[in-house]
Write a protein that holds these residues in place. Structure first.
Motif, mmCIF file in Angstrom:
data_model
loop_
_atom_site.group_PDB
_atom_site.id
_atom_site.type_symbol
_atom_site.label_atom_id
_atom_site.label_comp_id
_atom_site.label_asym_id
_atom_site.label_seq_id
_atom_site.Cartn_x
_atom_site.Cartn_y
_atom_site.Cartn_z
ATOM 1 N N VAL A 142 0.841 -1.202 0.000
ATOM 2 C CA VAL A 142 0.000 0.000 0.000
ATOM 3 C C VAL A 142 0.876 1.251 0.000
ATOM 4 N N ASN A 143 1.920 1.267 0.819
ATOM 5 C CA ASN A 143 2.799 2.436 0.890
ATOM 6 C C ASN A 143 3.522 2.683 -0.431
ATOM 7 N N ARG A 144 3.925 1.598 -1.097
ATOM 8 C CA ARG A 144 4.653 1.760 -2.369
ATOM 9 C C ARG A 144 3.728 2.316 -3.448
ATOM 10 N N VAL A 145 2.498 1.844 -3.494
ATOM 11 C CA VAL A 145 1.535 2.371 -4.461
ATOM 12 C C VAL A 145 1.316 3.864 -4.210
ATOM 13 N N ALA A 146 1.213 4.236 -2.934
ATOM 14 C CA ALA A 146 0.992 5.638 -2.596
ATOM 15 C C ALA A 146 2.180 6.499 -3.000
ATOM 16 N N SER A 147 3.396 6.013 -2.768
ATOM 17 C CA SER A 147 4.574 6.803 -3.129
ATOM 18 C C SER A 147 4.676 6.977 -4.638
ATOM 19 N N LEU A 148 4.257 5.954 -5.403
ATOM 20 C CA LEU A 148 4.276 6.063 -6.868
ATOM 21 C C LEU A 148 3.216 7.021 -7.385
ATOM 22 N N SER A 149 2.134 7.186 -6.621
ATOM 23 C CA SER A 149 1.033 8.031 -7.105
ATOM 24 C C SER A 149 1.481 9.471 -7.288
ATOM 25 N N ALA A 150 2.504 9.872 -6.524
ATOM 26 C CA ALA A 150 2.984 11.255 -6.632
ATOM 27 C C ALA A 150 4.010 11.431 -7.743
ATOM 28 N N ALA A 151 4.427 10.338 -8.365
ATOM 29 C CA ALA A 151 5.486 10.424 -9.371
ATOM 30 C C ALA A 151 4.976 10.940 -10.706
ATOM 31 N N PHE A 152 3.653 10.895 -10.929
ATOM 32 C CA PHE A 152 3.094 11.309 -12.219
ATOM 33 C C PHE A 152 2.013 12.356 -11.986
ATOM 34 N N ASP A 153 1.924 13.311 -12.887
ATOM 35 C CA ASP A 153 0.879 14.340 -12.821
ATOM 36 C C ASP A 153 -0.289 14.034 -13.737
ATOM 37 N N ASP A 154 -0.077 13.175 -14.718
ATOM 38 C CA ASP A 154 -1.122 12.875 -15.692
ATOM 39 C C ASP A 154 -1.255 11.360 -15.819
ATOM 40 N N TYR A 155 -2.456 10.855 -15.490
ATOM 41 C CA TYR A 155 -2.703 9.414 -15.574
ATOM 42 C C TYR A 155 -3.574 9.047 -16.776
ATOM 43 N N SER A 156 -3.821 10.016 -17.652
ATOM 44 C CA SER A 156 -4.662 9.735 -18.815
ATOM 45 C C SER A 156 -3.857 9.267 -20.018
ATOM 46 N N GLN A 157 -2.526 9.458 -19.975
ATOM 47 C CA GLN A 157 -1.698 9.066 -21.109
ATOM 48 C C GLN A 157 -0.256 8.919 -20.652
ATOM 49 N N GLY A 158 0.531 8.309 -21.521
ATOM 50 C CA GLY A 158 1.963 8.220 -21.273
ATOM 51 C C GLY A 158 2.324 7.308 -20.106
ATOM 52 N N PRO A 159 3.459 7.561 -19.460
ATOM 53 C CA PRO A 159 3.932 6.701 -18.371
ATOM 54 C C PRO A 159 2.947 6.618 -17.200
ATOM 55 N N GLY A 160 2.230 7.740 -16.929
ATOM 56 C CA GLY A 160 1.251 7.707 -15.844
ATOM 57 C C GLY A 160 0.152 6.693 -16.108
ATOM 58 N N ALA A 161 -0.347 6.662 -17.357
ATOM 59 C CA ALA A 161 -1.390 5.695 -17.717
ATOM 60 C C ALA A 161 -0.860 4.268 -17.634
ATOM 61 N N ASP A 162 0.387 4.048 -18.059
ATOM 62 C CA ASP A 162 0.985 2.707 -17.970
ATOM 63 C C ASP A 162 1.110 2.264 -16.513
ATOM 64 N N CYS A 163 1.540 3.192 -15.650
ATOM 65 C CA CYS A 163 1.688 2.854 -14.234
ATOM 66 C C CYS A 163 0.336 2.531 -13.611
ATOM 67 N N LEU A 164 -0.681 3.333 -13.924
ATOM 68 C CA LEU A 164 -2.016 3.079 -13.381
ATOM 69 C C LEU A 164 -2.548 1.732 -13.852
ATOM 70 N N ALA A 165 -2.328 1.411 -15.122
ATOM 71 C CA ALA A 165 -2.801 0.132 -15.653
ATOM 72 C C ALA A 165 -2.111 -1.038 -14.956
ATOM 73 N N ARG A 166 -0.813 -0.899 -14.708
ATOM 74 C CA ARG A 166 -0.081 -1.994 -14.054
ATOM 75 C C ARG A 166 -0.551 -2.189 -12.620
ATOM 76 N N ILE A 167 -0.747 -1.095 -11.893
ATOM 77 C CA ILE A 167 -1.197 -1.211 -10.507
ATOM 78 C C ILE A 167 -2.623 -1.749 -10.457
ATOM 79 N N THR A 168 -3.457 -1.335 -11.403
ATOM 80 C CA THR A 168 -4.823 -1.882 -11.469
ATOM 81 C C THR A 168 -4.791 -3.383 -11.662
ATOM 82 N N SER A 169 -3.906 -3.847 -12.518
ATOM 83 C CA SER A 169 -3.778 -5.292 -12.752
ATOM 84 C C SER A 169 -3.319 -6.018 -11.490
#
Length: 813
Positions: free
Chosen positions: A417-444
């Motif tokens: 849980v803590n690691r997911v939270a720390s990663l959430s601050a690493a991206f400003d945009d989750y609709s495209q690019g690396p942010g979207a890839d990170c969100l998709a991986r964590i969702t999986s």
């Protein structure tokens, strides 16, 4: 379980030990030559001269070999099991027995003797280091300490033989090292212990038991004050303790952490009650729960995963996941939630299905309060908060069955849980690019947990490893985008290795040259960099490189006595061109102006004094010139020869006035290309900067000033000098740039940890590179901090403690 910070602690410590051994070998060279000249026995003199010659010729190879041997012994020590180690005859079969030659036995005996001699000189600091290591390894056996003198002595003596030094010469060298190594290692161990103490480590057996809050009031009548206490130890075997006692001790531990107790703290559920839900679940990992309760958890998890527009609107989110002014509020909540708190919404049903035991009610209320704070945390992106919200039922199941979730930073669910939270601050945009890839991986990954058997701890360990592997792949992609910069910095680090090796050679060679100490240090530590830089840029045979080599020799001769008129006249004729070459060389390496002026402040009086001193004998002068020419003729090592040399850690570099990383010769074009921050840019800058300059998302959280939670291991530093040892790739940080705080993300670290690359911004990325020494200075002066002042669960615990107290008092926080 081994503490994950062990490697970050060991590497600087091993670097210090390597430095101590290197210095001891240099001193042994001087002592061997002196003793050989004073020896009255031909046999002894020949042996000492052989040892002296071998050590001079093979010193650099010896230091490299020692590093490899020590690393191998340390790895073997950490991986060994005391119960199954080779020294345990109970686990030895006939096939594992082998003969050992007499020479090896003799070396082992000598290593033991050397280790005993050293231990007498450093017993107290070694004991302090051993306590910290025992805490990291969770093993008080001194044989598990990878920094103990026995391993140092064995690695050193084995290295002497491996580089081809004869046995008798190796023994002579070992004899010379014994009186030198002990005091040096004592100082080294004191520094290592101070480093570990500064990193927030706690020695095993040194924990202070806090006073119990015997006056804690029941939930419902508790004030806002909560006393800091150490969690009570839990019973290891439920079969030997009555369920009532187990519940009471679990309740006491939770009460002390969150400042609450149950209405009847002496018993958690009634004398005949076995806790119809968890059955003493607070006492053991994975305690059995009823089938109905587990089915209810899975049903709620599935419902929570169906996040539609209505659920998002109820949670205060727009269709794009952005926070809205109107959020989900309830009495005692800190602010708008980014997802529905399913535990609070289904509390009565969860309590009823769990069996209604008082301890289970307490755990359900505490976890609900934690998720109130987790889902309203301003540093967690709404998209990531919704994925964490889907973990409410798995977390509740774990909390009911395993008290370690609350008091252990090593718990896999807490770490995930803590690691997911720390990663959430690493991206400003989750609709495209690396942010979207990170969100998709964590969702999986969350899907795998929610849909899988979330009673099993190894499931969380597996998903945590998969998450770390994804982060590594993402940062590798970021590093590939700045491959040109990484290649440039890697080449600079290779040059630093060459400079370091050549500097060490000159330090050793100039030991027996009669020179003022300030000039000896300048020639070895500073002018060696000038020579390497000139040779690297223009070639070793270029006129510039040859002129810089000759300038070093002329500098050494310029301070020799020149009382004769002819000598004074020759000196005054050469002085202008010599000063021109010195200034040109210092400009070549961008030597700091203050350091240059300090050197000239000592050189000019030395020149004035030498003009008045009587000249030395012609033979003495010729011998000195011949010796300086020998030093001048030493070839500069190649990058290939120094590829395996280790670099000093950023903290060691920070403590050295002549650090290689204190200034790196970058051209103006290279600085612009790599976004390089020179160390000189830090001098004179203002530190009086408010965090609010970077925007509301980095406001200082006042509740974290009261972060006094006692867990099983100290928290990683969020600021200060020790932070440089704990930075992680892919993690966001705050850095002062151009007079304000900006969020940056670490994407690349050079092999020797001499250079770091950060990215700032999302759409328009800015690359920032700097040396490890510059990063350490920024940490030390407060210009570089972690984005999170504390991990998510700790932040939530502090706020939940206040929320529970406010709810108990019937007020809102």
């Amino acid at each position: 379980m081994t503490d994950p910070r062990l490697d970050a602690v060991l590497q600087p410590a091993l670097g210090r030990i390597r430095g101590v051994v290197s210095g001891a070998l240099d001193q042994a060279v001087v002592q061997l030559g002196t003793q050989a000249a004073a020896s009255t026995s031909n046999l002894q003199r020949q042996l000492l001269m052989t040892a002296d010659r071998e050590l001079r010729l093979k010193g650099n190879r010896l230091k490299q070999c020692f590093e490899r041997e020590l690393n191998a012994l340390v790895d073997g020590c950490l991986q060994s099991n005391p119960d199954t180690s080779p020294n345990s005859l109970a686990n030895t079969d006939w096939a594992s027995l082998s003969l050992v030659d007499n020479a090896q036995v003799e070396r082992d005996v000598q290593a033991d003797r050397l280790a005993l001699t050293v231990m007498h000189a450093c017993e107290r600091p070694l004991e302090a280091v051993g306590g910290y290591i025992a805490g990291l390894l969770d093993d008080a056996n001194p044989e598990r300490n990878p920094l103990r003198p026995k391993l140092v002595a064995k690695a050193l003596l084995d290295s002497l033989i491996q580089v081809g030094i004869p046995e008798d010469a190796a023994q002579a060298i070992g004899t010379q090292l014994a009186p030198v190594l002990g005091p040096a290692l004592a100082v080294c161990y004191e520094q290592v212990a101070n480093d570990m103490r500064g990193a927030g480590l706690q020695a095993q057996g040194m924990a202070v038991q806090k006073a119990r809050n015997s006056g804690a009031m029941p939930l419902g009548s508790l004030g806002a004050d909560a006393r800091r206490t150490e969690p009570a130890p839990l019973a290891a075997d439920p079969t030997t303790t009555r369920p009532s006692a187990l519940h009471a001790r679990a309740a006491q531990a939770l009460g002390e952490m969150f400042g609450v107790t149950m209405p009847d703290a002496s018993y958690a559920g009634g004398e005949g009650d076995t806790g119809g839900g968890s059955g003493g679940g607070g006492m053991s990992s994975g305690a059995p729960l009823s089938v109905d309760f587990q089915n209810l958890l899975r049903q709620i998890s599935r419902q929570a995963g169906e996040i539609g527009k209505e659920a998002m609107a109820a949670a205060g989110l727009g269709s794009d996941g952005a926070r809205q002014d109107v959020g989900l509020h309830a009495p005692g909540f800190a602010g708008p939630l980014m997802a529905v708190n399913q535990i609070r919404a289904n509390r009565e049903e969860l309590v009823r299905a769990s069996g209604g035991a008082a301890l289970d009610k307490m755990v359900i209320d505490i976890v609900a309060a934690l998720f109130d704070q987790v889902l309203s945390d301003p540093k967690v992106a709404p998209e990531m908060a919704r994925q964490i919200a889907r973990l409410q039922m798995p977390v509740l199941r774990v909390a009911l069955g395993d008290m370690n979730f609350f008091n252990s930073r090593k718990h896999p669910v807490r770490r995930f849980v803590n690691r997911v939270a720390s990663l959430s601050a690493a991206f400003d945009d989750y609709s495209q690019g690396p942010g979207a890839d990170c969100l998709a991986r964590i969702t999986s990954l969350v899907n795998d947990i929610v849909d899988g058997d979330f009673d099993r701890m190894d499931l969380y360990e597996t998903k945590l490893r998969e998450l770390e592997a994804f982060i590594e792949a993402e940062t590798a992609q970021d590093a590939a985008d700045s491959a040109d910069i990484a290649a440039l910095l890697s080449s600079k680090e290779a040059d630093l290795r060459v400079q370091q090796r050549y500097m060490q050679i000159l330090q050793r060679e100039l030991l027996d040259v009669e020179l003022p100490e300030f000039l000896r240090e300048f020639l070895a530590n500073v002018w060696s960099r000038v020579q390497v830089t000139a040779a690297t840029r223009n070639g070793a045979d270029s006129p510039l490189a040859q002129r810089m080599k000759a300038a070093g020799r002329e500098l050494a001769l310029s301070v020799q006595p020149k009382g004769h008129p002819k000598l004074r006249q020759a000196f005054l004729l050469k002085l202008p061109s010599l000063m021109k070459d010195v200034n040109e060389g210092l400009a070549l390496i961008q030597h700091p102006e203050a350091a240059k002026q300090a050197f000239f402040a000592e050189l000019l009086p030395a020149h004035a004094a030498c003009l008045k001193a009587a000249p030395t004998h012609d033979l003495t002068q010729r011998l000195l010139e011949q010796r300086l020419k020998q030093v001048e003729s030493i070839a500069i090592p190649t990058r290939e020869e120094t590829a395996s040399d280790s670099m000093p850690t950023p903290l060691d570099s920070l403590q050295s006035d002549h650090s290689l990383m204190s200034t790196s010769a970058f051209s103006a074009e290279e600085i612009k290309q790599s976004g390089f921050i020179p160390e000189a840019a830090l001098d004179g800058g203002s530190l009086d900067i408010n965090l609010d300059l970077a925007g509301p998302e980095v406001e200082t959280d006042p509740t974290l000033g009261e972060l006094d939670i006692n867990l099983d291991t100290p928290p990683p530093p969020a600021a200060g000098l020790q932070l440089v040892h704990h930075i992680q790739k892919g993690t966001p940080y705050h850095m002062v740039m151009q007079g304000k705080w900006q969020k940056v993300r670490l994407t690349w670290i050079s092999e020797g940890r001499s250079f770091f690359i950060f990215n700032a911004g999302q759409l328009h990325k800015q690359t920032i590179s700097l040396t490890g020494r510059t990063l350490a200075r920024m940490c030390e002066t407060g210009r570089f901090k972690a984005f999170e002042q504390a991990e998510l669960i700790e932040r939530a615990t502090v706020r939940a403690r206040k929320q529970l107290a406010a709810l108990s008092a019937g007020t809102q926080p």
